[in-house]
Design a protein around this motif. Sequence first.
Motif, mmCIF file in Angstrom:
data_model
loop_
_atom_site.group_PDB
_atom_site.id
_atom_site.type_symbol
_atom_site.label_atom_id
_atom_site.label_comp_id
_atom_site.label_asym_id
_atom_site.label_seq_id
_atom_site.Cartn_x
_atom_site.Cartn_y
_atom_site.Cartn_z
ATOM 1 N N PRO A 177 11.688 86.832 62.668
ATOM 2 C CA PRO A 177 11.749 86.051 61.429
ATOM 3 C C PRO A 177 11.698 84.548 61.709
ATOM 4 C CG PRO A 177 13.955 86.732 62.057
ATOM 5 C CD PRO A 177 13.012 87.255 63.122
ATOM 6 N N ILE A 180 16.037 82.494 58.323
ATOM 7 C CA ILE A 180 16.508 83.508 57.391
ATOM 8 C C ILE A 180 17.345 82.842 56.308
ATOM 9 C CG2 ILE A 180 17.802 85.660 57.148
ATOM 10 C CD1 ILE A 180 17.289 86.197 60.103
ATOM 11 N N VAL A 198 12.779 83.266 54.873
ATOM 12 C CA VAL A 198 12.641 84.730 54.775
ATOM 13 C C VAL A 198 13.981 85.319 54.348
ATOM 14 C CG1 VAL A 198 12.147 86.844 56.047
ATOM 15 C CG2 VAL A 198 10.903 84.747 56.598
ATOM 16 N N ASP A 202 13.814 91.127 52.765
ATOM 17 C CA ASP A 202 12.442 91.276 53.266
ATOM 18 C C ASP A 202 12.446 91.852 54.682
ATOM 19 O OD1 ASP A 202 11.172 90.345 51.005
ATOM 20 O OD2 ASP A 202 11.127 88.265 51.675
ATOM 21 N N ILE A 203 13.350 91.344 55.516
ATOM 22 C CA ILE A 203 13.452 91.862 56.886
ATOM 23 C C ILE A 203 13.881 93.316 56.863
ATOM 24 C CG2 ILE A 203 14.623 91.586 59.100
ATOM 25 C CD1 ILE A 203 14.913 88.592 58.393
ATOM 26 N N VAL A 225 7.583 87.696 60.747
ATOM 27 C CA VAL A 225 7.926 87.569 59.336
ATOM 28 C C VAL A 225 8.254 86.100 59.084
ATOM 29 C CG1 VAL A 225 9.313 88.544 57.454
ATOM 30 C CG2 VAL A 225 8.903 89.893 59.515
ATOM 31 N N TYR A 226 7.216 85.282 58.908
ATOM 32 C CA TYR A 226 7.389 83.835 58.860
ATOM 33 C C TYR A 226 7.362 83.275 57.439
ATOM 34 C CZ TYR A 226 6.509 83.556 63.939
ATOM 35 O OH TYR A 226 6.560 83.687 65.315
ATOM 36 N N ASN A 227 6.851 84.028 56.463
ATOM 37 C CA ASN A 227 6.647 83.502 55.124
ATOM 38 C C ASN A 227 5.836 82.215 55.237
ATOM 39 O OD1 ASN A 227 6.754 83.188 52.355
ATOM 40 N ND2 ASN A 227 8.924 82.712 52.248
#
Length: 229
Positions: A177, A180, A198, A202-203, A225-227
């Motif tokens: 991520p 967070i 994030v 979502d994670i 998962v970087y958005n």
Amino acid sequence: MSKNIIVSGASGGLGKDVVNKLAGGENNLYVTFGSKKVDTFQDLENVTSQVVDLTDQDAAMNFVNATIEKAGTIQAGIFLAGGYAPGNLHATDDALLEKMFNINFFTAFHLVKPLMKHFETTGGGQFIFIGARPALEADQGKGNFAYALSKSLVFKMAEFINSEGKSKNITATVIVPSTIDTPMNREAMPDADFSKWVSGTDIAENIAFVLSESGAKLRETVLKVYNNG
């Protein structure tokens, strides 16, 4: 299909999201807390919680063995325990390195060893780790040297697990991520654009997918998962 799953670091913000998501899928979860046991999951019948010092190899091994005895088999291990510390190379000393290695590497490694042995005897299993972007990108890691270095070991451990487990149906996935969105991070960075972060949910959704029938077919997986962060 429900699974028996070990989850470390369940008392953190991300841990709560992951446990609530997976418990809703009728999985049986065996979760660990660090310094104290909280009653967050007392209403979830399929969640068993225990205080375990995962930096202690014997304590971690005893927890895994007792959980296997109780559950029969374990299908997955999810490792959320960890911590952060800032500081570039010049500000880093042996004590900080040891602290970060204990929190971010050994808390996972001490569970991986007995679980790997169990997976080898039961026909397979899944490991899911939480990585860190600074361990992949030097520009982000230079300001938190000990943290990034400790997290880099998690990526290497996943690679070795995937190599050793290739013919044994044993896989390791690393979820990476960006920042967070937690109350602690909001307090630390009040001027940041939270929409680029994030969420823990979502994670948790990504972890649930990796555990699904389709996700279990993934191999050597690193999910960034970087958005828009």
